[in-house]
Enzyme design. Sequence first.
Site, short mmCIF file in Angstrom:
data_model
loop_
_atom_site.label_atom_id
_atom_site.label_comp_id
_atom_site.label_asym_id
_atom_site.label_seq_id
_atom_site.Cartn_x
_atom_site.Cartn_y
_atom_site.Cartn_z
N PRO A 61 24.95 21.85 -18.64
CA PRO A 61 23.54 21.89 -18.77
C PRO A 61 24.25 23.66 -19.77
O PRO A 61 24.56 24.45 -19.41
CB PRO A 61 22.66 22.28 -17.78
CG PRO A 61 23.07 23.06 -16.43
CD PRO A 61 24.34 21.84 -16.84
N MET A 62 23.21 22.58 -20.92
CA MET A 62 24.09 23.95 -22.13
C MET A 62 22.31 23.42 -23.05
O MET A 62 22.36 23.36 -24.39
CB MET A 62 24.77 24.12 -23.32
CG MET A 62 26.03 24.12 -22.27
SD MET A 62 27.80 24.38 -23.02
CE MET A 62 28.10 22.15 -23.01
N CYS B 12 19.93 31.00 -14.10
CA CYS B 12 19.89 31.30 -15.58
C CYS B 12 19.81 32.86 -16.13
O CYS B 12 18.82 33.60 -14.97
CB CYS B 12 18.57 30.43 -16.46
SG CYS B 12 18.56 31.33 -18.15
N ASN C 211 31.88 25.35 -11.02
CA ASN C 211 31.82 25.50 -12.13
C ASN C 211 32.50 26.98 -12.22
O ASN C 211 31.67 28.12 -12.03
CB ASN C 211 30.61 25.10 -12.60
CG ASN C 211 29.54 25.78 -14.34
OD1 ASN C 211 28.39 26.48 -14.41
ND2 ASN C 211 30.40 24.70 -14.95
N ASP D 65 34.46 28.81 -16.24
CA ASP D 65 36.50 29.35 -16.80
C ASP D 65 36.64 27.99 -17.10
O ASP D 65 38.12 28.32 -16.74
CB ASP D 65 36.38 29.92 -16.07
CG ASP D 65 35.64 31.53 -16.43
OD1 ASP D 65 34.24 31.46 -17.58
OD2 ASP D 65 35.38 32.78 -15.99
C1 LIG Z 1 24.75 28.85 -24.77
C2 LIG Z 1 25.05 27.72 -23.35
C3 LIG Z 1 23.63 27.21 -22.91
C4 LIG Z 1 23.11 27.73 -21.55
N1 LIG Z 1 21.93 26.54 -20.60
C5 LIG Z 1 21.88 26.14 -19.36
C6 LIG Z 1 21.03 25.88 -18.90
O1 LIG Z 1 19.95 25.26 -19.87
N2 LIG Z 1 20.49 25.69 -17.62
C7 LIG Z 1 21.74 26.25 -17.14
O2 LIG Z 1 21.88 25.50 -16.16
N3 LIG Z 1 23.04 26.83 -17.29
C8 LIG Z 1 23.11 26.39 -18.50
N4 LIG Z 1 24.60 27.35 -19.27
C9 LIG Z 1 25.32 27.84 -18.39
C10 LIG Z 1 26.44 26.37 -18.40
O3 LIG Z 1 25.75 25.52 -18.06
C11 LIG Z 1 27.93 27.34 -17.09
O4 LIG Z 1 26.98 27.28 -15.95
C12 LIG Z 1 28.57 28.45 -18.03
O5 LIG Z 1 28.22 28.47 -19.28
C13 LIG Z 1 29.53 28.53 -17.28
O6 LIG Z 1 30.08 27.31 -17.18
P1 LIG Z 1 31.57 27.18 -18.20
O7 LIG Z 1 32.66 28.42 -18.30
O8 LIG Z 1 32.17 26.20 -18.98
O9 LIG Z 1 30.51 27.25 -20.02
C14 LIG Z 1 23.96 27.62 -20.56
C15 LIG Z 1 25.51 28.20 -21.38
C16 LIG Z 1 25.59 28.19 -22.75
C17 LIG Z 1 26.97 28.34 -22.98
#
Ligand SMILES: Cc1cc2nc3c(=O)[nH]c(=O)nc-3n(C[C@H](O)[C@H](O)[C@H](O)COP(=O)(O)O)c2cc1C
Length: 327
Positions: free
Chosen positions: A17-18, A102, A202, A204
């Site tokens: 989720p982002m 979050c 999850n 990196d």
């Molecule tokens: C722009 C952005 C928005 C995010 N929004 C959420 C969110 O709404 N809910 C959530 O649980 N995590 C959120 N995250 C965290 C991501 O879901 C994820 O846990 C985190 O980016 C680590 O994974 P990655 O290294 O693959 O990016 C967000 C991350 C980014 C970069």
Amino acid sequence: MFKIADIELQNRVVIAPMAGVSNIAFRTIMKEFGAGLIYAEMVSDKALTFGNKKTVKMIEVVDEERPLTMQVFGGDLETIVEGAKIIDQHSNCDIIDLNMGCPVNKVIKSDAGAKLLLDPQKIYTIVKAVVEAVEKPVTVKMRIGWDKNTIYAVEIAQICEKAGAKAIAVHARTRKQMYSGKADWSYIKQIKDAVDIPVIGNGDITTPEDAKRMLEETGCDAVMIGRGVLGNPWLVEQTVQYLETGTYNRDISIEERFHRMSNHMERLIALKGEKVAMLEMRNHGPWYVKGLPGASHVRKALSQVSTKDDLLQIIEEYQNHRKEGPH
Ligand SMILES: Cc1cc2nc3c(=O)[nH]c(=O)nc-3n(C[C@H](O)[C@H](O)[C@H](O)COP(=O)(O)O)c2cc1C
């Protein structure tokens, strides 16, 4: 293939989720590239219970993107249960996820997100109450702890399982780390070893090889990718392919990149209208051209676009310039 409750997922690649990104436009793209499960951006429990129009629209789901997880955040038992019930009854999603990771101040101030990681008993109460109040399966997405002195990751995962959560996604960083440092996947392994429900690892993953390594090192059931797919939906297809066959297609033409960028723009315009869509494209545009030869100029131009025509013109100029070759 693996299952969350009785929902069958076609593969082990999950999209994180982002906030500000994971709307229907982005999600349908992720699905077309073969994602096994997609999380929608978090929605506020309170905004849902107040009937905030924008938030209510955020829980809309189209059939093409399913299976889909809708995530809610909140720090008060009563409103998070109410918010989850609204999703349960009014959203076409398959799974309801509770945000316990979050790190942003606005969310922490309302005792939600990663703040909950300091209070395992409250987590139990919330998860149990939501599980009892809704029909859809409930999952939890967590960070490993608040800071390095308060990592209750395994305990919290076990508590979630006991309270009835059907899967756990773990971003292997503390709240204090925000997005800095490296995700410590050893916690994903510890959690996987301690619970029987599916664990989604999850943090990196930016290449198909990273995904395979996380699956092997931690034994997790699926991998969740966030930032790695921004402007790079091919990573989804490549990872699915790599996990299935051991190889993947690395050949993505510049034309294909631009095609996808403008397609993303069209979907956003259909969803939100041109004005808002172009504000979001100021992020997506530069992500799509990251790493392209001579793209620093085009990246800057894309970060300032205001109209669809602007964006198309930037693409055309870049393409013409390439065809003419270096001067
Ligand atoms: C722009 C952005 C928005 C995010 N929004 C959420 C969110 O709404 N809910 C959530 O649980 N995590 C959120 N995250 C965290 C991501 O879901 C994820 O846990 C985190 O980016 C680590 O994974 P990655 O290294 O693959 O990016 C967000 C991350 C980014 C970069």
